[in-house]
Enzyme design. Sequence first.
Site, mmCIF file in Angstrom:
data_model
loop_
_atom_site.group_PDB
_atom_site.id
_atom_site.type_symbol
_atom_site.label_atom_id
_atom_site.label_comp_id
_atom_site.label_asym_id
_atom_site.label_seq_id
_atom_site.Cartn_x
_atom_site.Cartn_y
_atom_site.Cartn_z
ATOM 1 N N ARG A 19 0.807 -1.231 0.000
ATOM 2 C CA ARG A 19 0.000 0.000 0.000
ATOM 3 C C ARG A 19 0.838 1.277 0.000
ATOM 4 O O ARG A 19 0.352 2.325 -0.410
ATOM 5 C CB ARG A 19 -0.968 0.009 1.185
ATOM 6 C CG ARG A 19 -0.324 0.054 2.555
ATOM 7 C CD ARG A 19 -1.373 0.119 3.662
ATOM 8 N NE ARG A 19 -0.759 0.240 4.976
ATOM 9 C CZ ARG A 19 -0.383 -0.766 5.727
ATOM 10 N NH1 ARG A 19 -0.542 -2.014 5.292
ATOM 11 N NH2 ARG A 19 0.163 -0.565 6.925
ATOM 12 N N ASN A 77 -2.498 7.655 13.375
ATOM 13 C CA ASN A 77 -2.939 7.597 14.769
ATOM 14 C C ASN A 77 -3.561 8.926 15.199
ATOM 15 O O ASN A 77 -3.224 9.996 14.689
ATOM 16 C CB ASN A 77 -1.774 7.224 15.690
ATOM 17 C CG ASN A 77 -0.724 8.323 15.721
ATOM 18 O OD1 ASN A 77 -0.824 9.227 16.536
ATOM 19 N ND2 ASN A 77 0.253 8.269 14.825
ATOM 20 N N THR A 80 -1.394 11.969 16.786
ATOM 21 C CA THR A 80 -0.688 12.792 15.804
ATOM 22 C C THR A 80 -1.667 13.674 15.051
ATOM 23 O O THR A 80 -1.411 14.868 14.837
ATOM 24 C CB THR A 80 0.075 11.884 14.812
ATOM 25 O OG1 THR A 80 1.037 11.126 15.549
ATOM 26 C CG2 THR A 80 0.791 12.699 13.748
ATOM 27 N N CYS A 135 -4.392 0.862 10.109
ATOM 28 C CA CYS A 135 -4.138 -0.091 9.024
ATOM 29 C C CYS A 135 -3.436 -1.341 9.545
ATOM 30 O O CYS A 135 -3.669 -2.455 9.079
ATOM 31 C CB CYS A 135 -3.292 0.565 7.940
ATOM 32 S SG CYS A 135 -4.157 1.881 7.074
#
Length: 210
Positions: A19, A77, A80, A135
């Site tokens: 990805r 996250n 952040t 993810c």
Amino acid sequence: MGQLVLADDDMVERSNLPRQVAYRETDLGKEKATALAAQLKALNSHIQCRAVKRRLEGTALSLEVSLADMVLDCSDNMATRQAVNAACVEHKKPLIAGAAIGWQGQLMTFDFRQPHQPCYHCLFPAEIEPHARNCQSAGVAGPVVGTVGNLQALEAIKCLLGKVLDTIFYQFDAHTLSLKKMPIPRDPDCAVCRCRTTTHKETSCADLAE
Ligand SMILES: [Zn+2]
């Protein structure tokens, strides 16, 4: 000439490769910020990059945001995302935030150069993700990440060309290939953006409380 500042404290892992398409097998174990800068240079030697190989927070985050024309949040996250949002509100910078989970992608655009703008915290007031879904833990269909990244790049180019970004939440559904567009309401009690006023100077919370 403009410069990209790439900030990441993570290392390239094999599970990233499907990805996070900027990385190669030869980048495994390398710092992501450095590896990405090298890949971009290989793509186009005129690209100016500065790699920051640590998680930006506190004063360092505030300083980097103050120096930027705009910020693209591609983090995974909530802590952040909230910190980046607060720094963009503080320094009145456009913020283009992307996120992806499963078969769903999200794109959020904010332009804090304009007064009375809602912020990310208005939409997601929780400082911690309810089930720490990202993810890594919940999985994501690889191309969803690339789709959101391309949408972020499109908005970034328009912003660099002088467009004022609308404050919009876009929900991308990979099953139906649909893009739902929703306005982001402002929370008048938001702890992050409520202290901004439309006067020429900033009014702090302390001023308002007096
Ligand atoms: Zn807010």
